[in-house]
Design a protein around this motif. Structure first.
Motif, PDB file in Angstrom:
ATOM      1  N   UNK A  99      -4.726   0.887  -2.264  1.00 36.16           N
ATOM      2  CA  UNK A  99      -3.670   0.921  -1.101  1.00 36.16           C
ATOM      3  C   UNK A  99      -3.435   0.259  -0.661  1.00 36.16           C
ATOM      4  N   UNK A 100      -3.611  -0.833  -0.618  1.00 35.17           N
ATOM      5  CA  UNK A 100      -2.716  -2.611  -0.534  1.00 35.17           C
ATOM      6  C   UNK A 100      -1.930  -2.575  -2.287  1.00 35.17           C
ATOM      7  N   UNK A 101      -1.613  -1.744  -2.911  1.00 36.19           N
ATOM      8  CA  UNK A 101      -1.104  -2.144  -3.246  1.00 36.19           C
ATOM      9  C   UNK A 101      -0.055  -1.348  -3.304  1.00 36.19           C
ATOM     10  N   UNK A 102       1.712  -2.044  -3.693  1.00 36.73           N
ATOM     11  CA  UNK A 102       2.501  -0.785  -3.843  1.00 36.73           C
ATOM     12  C   UNK A 102       2.879   0.120  -5.754  1.00 36.73           C
ATOM     13  N   UNK A 103       2.879   0.919  -5.824  1.00 34.89           N
ATOM     14  CA  UNK A 103       2.977   1.586  -7.602  1.00 34.89           C
ATOM     15  C   UNK A 103       4.228   2.561  -7.467  1.00 34.89           C
ATOM     16  N   UNK A 104       4.925   1.821  -8.822  1.00 34.85           N
ATOM     17  CA  UNK A 104       5.744   2.444  -8.579  1.00 34.85           C
ATOM     18  C   UNK A 104       5.451   3.948  -9.220  1.00 34.85           C
ATOM     19  N   UNK A 105       6.353   5.240  -9.806  1.00 40.24           N
ATOM     20  CA  UNK A 105       6.944   7.160  -9.922  1.00 40.24           C
ATOM     21  C   UNK A 105       5.851   6.837 -11.821  1.00 40.24           C
ATOM     22  N   UNK A 106       6.199   5.478 -12.010  1.00 43.18           N
ATOM     23  CA  UNK A 106       4.822   5.640 -13.040  1.00 43.18           C
ATOM     24  C   UNK A 106       3.638   5.566 -13.800  1.00 43.18           C
ATOM     25  N   UNK A 107       2.872   4.998 -12.170  1.00 42.18           N
ATOM     26  CA  UNK A 107       1.932   4.043 -12.001  1.00 42.18           C
ATOM     27  C   UNK A 107       1.381   2.636 -11.840  1.00 42.18           C
ATOM     28  N   UNK A 108       2.717   2.293 -11.952  1.00 43.01           N
ATOM     29  CA  UNK A 108       2.751   0.003 -12.671  1.00 43.01           C
ATOM     30  C   UNK A 108       3.186  -0.479 -11.364  1.00 43.01           C
ATOM     31  N   UNK A 109       1.665  -1.274 -11.367  1.00 44.47           N
ATOM     32  CA  UNK A 109       2.053  -1.751  -9.556  1.00 44.47           C
ATOM     33  C   UNK A 109       3.611  -2.363  -9.890  1.00 44.47           C
ATOM     34  N   UNK A 110       3.768  -2.373  -8.203  1.00 42.47           N
ATOM     35  CA  UNK A 110       5.745  -3.135  -8.375  1.00 42.47           C
ATOM     36  C   UNK A 110       5.316  -4.778  -8.291  1.00 42.47           C
ATOM     37  N   UNK A 111       5.630  -5.180  -8.867  1.00 46.00           N
ATOM     38  CA  UNK A 111       5.814  -6.728  -8.702  1.00 46.00           C
ATOM     39  C   UNK A 111       5.975  -7.595  -7.589  1.00 46.00           C
ATOM     40  N   UNK A 112       7.559  -6.757  -7.702  1.00 45.40           N
ATOM     41  CA  UNK A 112       7.982  -7.889  -5.909  1.00 45.40           C
ATOM     42  C   UNK A 112       7.099  -7.932  -4.988  1.00 45.40           C
ATOM     43  N   UNK A 113       6.679  -6.498  -4.334  1.00 39.68           N
ATOM     44  CA  UNK A 113       6.356  -6.675  -3.062  1.00 39.68           C
ATOM     45  C   UNK A 113       4.592  -7.472  -3.186  1.00 39.68           C
ATOM     46  N   UNK A 114       4.032  -7.377  -4.637  1.00 41.80           N
ATOM     47  CA  UNK A 114       3.166  -8.312  -4.839  1.00 41.80           C
ATOM     48  C   UNK A 114       2.466  -9.139  -4.667  1.00 41.80           C
ATOM     49  N   UNK A 115       3.919  -9.590  -5.212  1.00 39.89           N
ATOM     50  CA  UNK A 115       3.852 -11.468  -4.941  1.00 39.89           C
ATOM     51  C   UNK A 115       4.356 -11.658  -4.101  1.00 39.89           C
ATOM     52  N   UNK A 116       4.909 -11.521  -2.923  1.00 39.85           N
ATOM     53  CA  UNK A 116       5.650 -11.849  -2.327  1.00 39.85           C
ATOM     54  C   UNK A 116       3.462 -11.213  -0.769  1.00 39.85           C
ATOM     55  N   UNK A 117       3.047 -10.176  -1.006  1.00 37.94           N
ATOM     56  CA  UNK A 117       1.844 -10.302  -0.261  1.00 37.94           C
ATOM     57  C   UNK A 117       0.755 -11.673  -1.310  1.00 37.94           C
ATOM     58  N   UNK A 118       0.590 -11.852  -2.198  1.00 39.57           N
ATOM     59  CA  UNK A 118      -0.025 -12.953  -3.047  1.00 39.57           C
ATOM     60  C   UNK A 118       0.791 -14.193  -2.050  1.00 39.57           C
ATOM     61  N   UNK A 119       0.961 -14.720  -1.971  1.00 39.81           N
ATOM     62  CA  UNK A 119       2.250 -15.395  -0.655  1.00 39.81           C
ATOM     63  C   UNK A 119       1.503 -15.985   0.485  1.00 39.81           C
ATOM     64  N   UNK A 120       1.779 -14.540   1.104  1.00 38.80           N
ATOM     65  CA  UNK A 120       0.965 -14.145   2.243  1.00 38.80           C
ATOM     66  C   UNK A 120      -0.183 -14.585   2.365  1.00 38.80           C
ATOM     67  N   UNK A 121      -0.951 -14.316   1.637  1.00 34.52           N
ATOM     68  CA  UNK A 121      -2.870 -14.514   1.296  1.00 34.52           C
ATOM     69  C   UNK A 121      -2.642 -15.835   1.184  1.00 34.52           C
ATOM     70  N   UNK A 122      -2.171 -16.484   0.598  1.00 35.60           N
ATOM     71  CA  UNK A 122      -2.558 -18.109   0.254  1.00 35.60           C
ATOM     72  C   UNK A 122      -1.832 -18.770   1.561  1.00 35.60           C
ATOM     73  N   UNK A 123      -1.238 -18.253   1.794  1.00 35.05           N
ATOM     74  CA  UNK A 123      -1.094 -19.300   3.445  1.00 35.05           C
ATOM     75  C   UNK A 123      -1.634 -19.033   4.207  1.00 35.05           C
ATOM     76  N   UNK A 124      -1.787 -17.901   4.284  1.00 36.57           N
ATOM     77  CA  UNK A 124      -2.490 -17.131   6.086  1.00 36.57           C
ATOM     78  C   UNK A 124      -4.113 -17.209   5.806  1.00 36.57           C
TER      79      UNK A 124
END
Length: 109
Positions: free
Chosen positions: A68-93
């Motif tokens: 539930x923390x990952x955004x998927x496309x309609x084809x159930x592939x992980x959306x890269x852009x939002x994931x990268x933003x979350x990675x950078x946020x987690x590294x900083x926080x």
């Protein structure tokens, strides 16, 4: 990396994300999605990859995500852009240190 992780015990999926690093240029972070009920260990995953991929491809850090923390496309592939933003946020926080650089500290200066 994703192909090498396809048989990794305890993981449903793993996606490598490159994030900027001041002295290395970019480092690889693994976004790991465990199988429900599994509790894979970050170092065990890195060890698993060390014998399957080139040394420079082994992630410097592993971040775990729930589905539930990952955004998927309609084809159930992980959306890269939002994931990268979350990675950078987690590294900083989390003030994660990778090879002498602590993410989040640059914002204080």
């Amino acid at each position: 990396i994703e192909t090498a992780l396809s048989d990794c015990p305890g993981l449903r999926a793993g996606l490598a994300v490159g994030v900027p690093h001041p002295s290395l240029g970019e480092v690889v972070i693994l976004c790991a999605l465990p199988i429900p009920g599994a509790a894979p260990d970050a170092e065990a995953i890195r060890t698993y990859l060390r014998v399957r991929v080139a040394a420079y491809k082994v992630p410097r850090h592993v971040l775990f995500f729930r589905e539930n923390e990952i955004e998927f496309t309609g084809n159930q592939k992980i959306q890269f852009g939002p994931l990268r933003e979350e990675v950078e946020r987690r590294l900083r926080t989390g003030r994660i240190a990778i090879d002498g650089f602590v993410y989040g500290e640059e914002e204080e200066q």
